[in-house]
Design an enzyme around this catalytic site. Sequence first.
Site, mmCIF file in Angstrom:
data_model
loop_
_atom_site.group_PDB
_atom_site.id
_atom_site.type_symbol
_atom_site.label_atom_id
_atom_site.label_comp_id
_atom_site.label_asym_id
_atom_site.label_seq_id
_atom_site.Cartn_x
_atom_site.Cartn_y
_atom_site.Cartn_z
ATOM 1 N N THR A 27 37.535 -42.193 -8.991
ATOM 2 C CA THR A 27 38.156 -43.344 -8.983
ATOM 3 C C THR A 27 38.391 -44.578 -8.123
ATOM 4 O O THR A 27 38.592 -45.306 -8.271
ATOM 5 C CB THR A 27 38.905 -44.118 -10.431
ATOM 6 O OG1 THR A 27 40.207 -42.809 -9.959
ATOM 7 C CG2 THR A 27 38.575 -43.440 -11.665
ATOM 8 N N GLY A 39 40.984 -44.448 -6.851
ATOM 9 C CA GLY A 39 42.932 -44.527 -7.476
ATOM 10 C C GLY A 39 43.361 -44.314 -6.035
ATOM 11 O O GLY A 39 44.583 -44.731 -5.390
ATOM 12 N N ASP A 47 39.507 -38.347 2.921
ATOM 13 C CA ASP A 47 39.551 -37.313 1.308
ATOM 14 C C ASP A 47 38.538 -35.926 1.033
ATOM 15 O O ASP A 47 37.805 -36.473 1.553
ATOM 16 C CB ASP A 47 39.956 -38.120 0.631
ATOM 17 C CG ASP A 47 40.870 -37.207 -0.856
ATOM 18 O OD1 ASP A 47 41.323 -36.058 -0.866
ATOM 19 O OD2 ASP A 47 41.529 -38.310 -1.893
ATOM 20 N N LYS A 58 52.042 -38.181 -2.637
ATOM 21 C CA LYS A 58 51.545 -38.677 -4.332
ATOM 22 C C LYS A 58 51.272 -38.028 -4.944
ATOM 23 O O LYS A 58 51.743 -37.014 -5.746
ATOM 24 C CB LYS A 58 49.944 -38.072 -4.060
ATOM 25 C CG LYS A 58 48.889 -39.296 -5.108
ATOM 26 C CD LYS A 58 46.875 -38.861 -4.671
ATOM 27 C CE LYS A 58 46.766 -37.675 -5.425
ATOM 28 N NZ LYS A 58 44.964 -37.218 -5.005
HETATM 29 C C1 R5P Z 1 42.954 -34.998 -5.702
HETATM 30 O O1 R5P Z 1 43.584 -33.748 -5.472
HETATM 31 C C2 R5P Z 1 41.441 -35.695 -4.984
HETATM 32 O O2 R5P Z 1 41.650 -34.645 -3.785
HETATM 33 C C3 R5P Z 1 41.019 -36.718 -4.414
HETATM 34 O O3 R5P Z 1 41.687 -37.146 -4.424
HETATM 35 C C4 R5P Z 1 40.872 -37.184 -6.041
HETATM 36 O O4 R5P Z 1 40.005 -36.532 -6.674
HETATM 37 C C5 R5P Z 1 40.158 -38.611 -5.616
HETATM 38 O O5 R5P Z 1 40.136 -39.420 -7.594
HETATM 39 P P1 R5P Z 1 40.628 -40.770 -7.276
HETATM 40 O O6 R5P Z 1 39.314 -41.479 -6.059
HETATM 41 O O7 R5P Z 1 40.031 -41.296 -8.616
HETATM 42 O O8 R5P Z 1 42.016 -41.142 -6.864
#
Ligand code: R5P
Length: 335
Positions: A227, A229, A222, A196
Amino acid sequence: MDRQRKNVLFALSASKELGAKVAKHLGMKLSPVEIKHFADGETMVKSVESIRNKHVFVIQSTSKPVNENLMELLIAIDSFRRASAKSITVLLPYYGYARQDRKTLGREPITCKLVADLLQQAGATRVTIIDLHSAQAQGFFDVPVDTCSASYTVLDAMIKEAGTRNTVIVSPDYGSVKRARDLSLLYNLPVAILDKRRPEPNKAEITNVLGFVRGKNAIIIDDMIDTGGTLVAACKALKQKGVKKIFAGATHGLFSRDAVANFNTALKHKYIDRLYIGNTLDNVNHIGIKGLKIVDVSPLLADILNVYMTDTDKSITQLYKKLTHSNSKGRKSWK
Ligand code: R5P
């Protein structure tokens, strides 16, 4: 009951629902707390009853409104300390600012450390955090810290639906590889990793899929959905690589900005077949997502508090061993 005589449990504004569930599992009542807001916007928090010489446990997610909830927690800790509590354990089902854990560019703050300092300065004598964004942030504290994960509980619910046959566990980014590997060991499943990139804040791009995913069902977990994303981009990339069914999940469901609409689109177009989150946040931001399953993590939180409240040689490590043993099928090892 002895537990209620020595210990008091508070749930503040952001964790009232979750706190009530935890209290129920523990067979305790939540202690009444007075939270006042003055005309100028200042907050005042105090225990309604005496807590002198008691072990205080306070539950609060420092989620949106982050600064408001954080300040409420700090004021509560300060009031408990000044009311002669014997100890103050802060249980953070969600730790806001955890992602600001290092300087990625010059002149940036490390707010995760600032929050740790504030909690300790206010009077926290122990801190328990559920799915802290980066494990090394434990080092920002000088008081004992337990970082616990509810991802096993979320995974358990996902496995019930996805099964283990022809299933791969996917890490949504490099930061989540350890979690994915630990979870995969529980069920002896293979792991794939997504590469990513963030071309700009709150924008996620998947440039590569590392591992064999074609023709398999994927479980991707996760630590948080903000958001959305990351997970939506991840699931699209997996579908493009020929993954059959996708079960996506996270411990914390923040659902900021257009997350609800984005997940509804992803679920409608089957980039995601089912979405799961833990109930570490009391919020209702996810209302309207069809195909969302909310996994109750309050039994885990109650088990953790029970270890602190019980005068035995129980440990959090033992608790996890029990949890992972009962989940595991063909587990090889677990750390
Ligand atoms: C990033 O390192 C975190 O583990 C999450 O993947 C991230 O904060 C998720 O944020 P979003 O839903 O905005 O992509």
